[in-house]
Design a protein around this motif. Sequence first.
Motif, short mmCIF file in Angstrom:
data_model
loop_
_atom_site.label_atom_id
_atom_site.label_comp_id
_atom_site.label_asym_id
_atom_site.label_seq_id
_atom_site.Cartn_x
_atom_site.Cartn_y
_atom_site.Cartn_z
N PHE A 96 4.06 4.83 1.51
CA PHE A 96 3.06 4.65 0.46
C PHE A 96 3.71 4.94 -0.89
N ASN A 97 3.59 4.01 -1.80
CA ASN A 97 4.12 4.15 -3.15
C ASN A 97 2.91 4.29 -4.08
N SER A 98 2.66 5.51 -4.53
CA SER A 98 1.46 5.76 -5.34
C SER A 98 1.58 5.14 -6.74
N SER A 99 2.80 4.99 -7.26
CA SER A 99 2.93 4.38 -8.59
C SER A 99 2.61 2.89 -8.55
N LYS A 100 2.92 2.22 -7.46
CA LYS A 100 2.61 0.79 -7.34
C LYS A 100 1.27 0.56 -6.65
N GLY A 101 0.79 1.55 -5.92
CA GLY A 101 -0.55 1.47 -5.35
C GLY A 101 -0.65 0.74 -4.02
N TYR A 102 0.41 0.70 -3.24
CA TYR A 102 0.32 0.06 -1.93
C TYR A 102 1.21 0.78 -0.94
N GLY A 103 1.00 0.48 0.34
CA GLY A 103 1.81 1.07 1.39
C GLY A 103 1.49 0.43 2.72
N PHE A 104 1.95 1.10 3.80
CA PHE A 104 1.73 0.59 5.15
C PHE A 104 1.31 1.72 6.07
N ILE A 105 0.41 1.39 6.99
CA ILE A 105 -0.06 2.34 8.00
C ILE A 105 0.37 1.80 9.35
N GLU A 106 0.94 2.67 10.19
CA GLU A 106 1.31 2.27 11.54
C GLU A 106 0.16 2.65 12.47
N ASP A 107 -0.45 1.64 13.08
CA ASP A 107 -1.57 1.85 13.99
C ASP A 107 -1.08 2.57 15.24
#
Length: 152
Positions: A96-107
């Motif tokens: 998760f990159n908070s400065s760019k505002g996106y990321g990935f979650i592993e289910d």
Amino acid sequence: MAKSRVTFNKKEKEKKRLRKKKEKEEKKEARKASSSKGAGMEDMIAYVDADGNISDTPPDPDNYEEIEADDIEISVSKNMASDDEPSERTGKVSFFNSSKGYGFIEDEQTKDRIFVHATGLVDEIEENDRVTFETERTPKGLSAIEVKRIDK
């Protein structure tokens, strides 16, 4: 008596030119004769059998199988969420990159990486946080929404 201005070499060149012209005409006629252009429609039709192989013989009408139009699914992805899956999933934030505002979650169940955008967050998240989330289908694939951090 005057000497002819046509030399032996000029005569040979003229003969060679005429011979080439004649050979070219013969090749043109041969191509026209063996050309499939303008052949009948029956020569151009190809059939597909039940196994998906192309053949030149039509299929047997006794072996036809009726298929409902509603049963045909076009461009269905392998990871498409079915209706019987639970609506709320759990997973771990892998990036998760908070400065760019996106990321990935592993289910945790399927081990798929699901995109998450800051607009879909309920709580602040960081990498390695355990979260619960719901998914929605977007044009680019699955996206996580209603992402909530699970207290450790």
